[in-house]
Write an enzyme that holds these catalytic residues in place. Structure first.
Site, short mmCIF file in Angstrom:
data_model
loop_
_atom_site.label_atom_id
_atom_site.label_comp_id
_atom_site.label_asym_id
_atom_site.label_seq_id
_atom_site.Cartn_x
_atom_site.Cartn_y
_atom_site.Cartn_z
CE LYS A 140 52.38 144.25 -13.87
NZ LYS A 140 53.82 144.30 -13.72
NE ARG A 160 63.56 148.83 -6.06
CZ ARG A 160 62.32 148.65 -6.52
NH1 ARG A 160 61.69 149.66 -7.08
NH2 ARG A 160 61.72 147.49 -6.44
CB SER A 171 57.40 151.84 -12.32
OG SER A 171 58.62 151.66 -12.98
CG HIS A 231 63.91 151.20 -14.63
ND1 HIS A 231 62.68 151.79 -14.70
CD2 HIS A 231 63.73 150.02 -13.97
CE1 HIS A 231 61.77 151.00 -14.13
NE2 HIS A 231 62.39 149.92 -13.67
O1 PNS Z 1 60.05 145.32 -13.42
P1 PNS Z 1 59.55 144.03 -12.83
O2 PNS Z 1 58.05 143.99 -12.86
O3 PNS Z 1 60.10 143.77 -11.45
O4 PNS Z 1 60.09 142.85 -13.79
C1 PNS Z 1 59.77 141.51 -13.55
C2 PNS Z 1 60.18 140.62 -14.73
C3 PNS Z 1 59.58 141.13 -16.02
C4 PNS Z 1 61.68 140.59 -14.84
C5 PNS Z 1 59.66 139.17 -14.42
O5 PNS Z 1 58.32 139.23 -14.06
C6 PNS Z 1 59.83 138.20 -15.58
O6 PNS Z 1 60.91 137.87 -15.98
N1 PNS Z 1 58.69 137.74 -16.12
C7 PNS Z 1 58.65 136.82 -17.24
C8 PNS Z 1 58.03 135.49 -16.83
C9 PNS Z 1 59.06 134.50 -16.32
O7 PNS Z 1 60.05 134.23 -16.97
N2 PNS Z 1 58.80 133.95 -15.12
C10 PNS Z 1 59.64 132.92 -14.51
C11 PNS Z 1 60.89 133.43 -13.88
S1 PNS Z 1 60.59 134.13 -12.33
#
Ligand code: PNS
Length: 162
Positions: A43, A92, A130, A19
């Site tokens: 979660k 990645r 992570s 990150h």
């Molecule tokens: O580190 P991660 O878990 O890959 O991050 C994922 C994240 C937080 C970017 C994604 O789950 C997110 O934006 N969640 C918020 C809910 C949302 O907006 N969902 C609709 C768009 S896909």
């Protein structure tokens, strides 16, 4: 001069050197990056939102161009509140592509102004996540080269308590 800002959303459970690598690369393109952690009550995280934020605050202390924040609900709504419509995400491997592509298009469907910029991490972090860091640590593996010192310390504290 208009300040160019991007939002780098994630779970950050916990923050890894991967990150950090993406944030530093992002700062070559943007004046400021808002690193925002998702608060998702449904979660289960290893680190609470407060701990995830504390880790990021400690890691980036004194960095005026990095803002640490959190959000709940839709990322698109958060972007509207922040009046910032550029999202940074790391890619990645090809396996990341499909879900990232879906998220980028879904975010744009919700709010047409949203653009997602994908950055490729250093090759040494392209296998890092992570989830794997937590798993390696749990089974006694060495993770010091993968995370900032504060995460190594917090993981030790957390597992010592268990
Ligand atoms: O580190 P991660 O878990 O890959 O991050 C994922 C994240 C937080 C970017 C994604 O789950 C997110 O934006 N969640 C918020 C809910 C949302 O907006 N969902 C609709 C768009 S896909």
């Amino acid at each position: 001069m208009v300040e160019r800002t991007a939002v780098y959303p994630g779970s950050y459970d916990p923050l890894t050197n991967g990150h950090i690598d993406i944030i530093e690369r992002g700062l070559k393109l943007f004046d400021r990056i808002i690193v925002t952690a998702l608060k998702n009550p449904s979660k289960t995280y290893l680190f609470s939102l407060e701990e995830r934020i504390e880790i990021m605050n400690e890691t980036f202390r004194g960095r005026k161009n990095i803002e640490i924040d959190y959000f709940e609900g839709l990322l698109a709504d958060y972007l509207v509140r922040k009046n910032t419509f550029t999202v940074v995400r790391g890619l990645r491997a090809i396996s990341d592509f499909e879900i990232e592509f879906q998220m980028a298009l879904m975010n744009r469907t919700i709010k047409n102004d949203i653009e997602t910029i994908f950055l490729v991490p250093s090759i040494s972090y392209s296998f890092l996540s992570s989830k794997l860091v937590k798993e390696i640590y749990k089974f006694g593996g060495e993770i010091r080269s993968m995370v900032p010192d504060v995460v190594d310390r917090k993981l030790k504290e957390k597992y010592a308590l268990k």
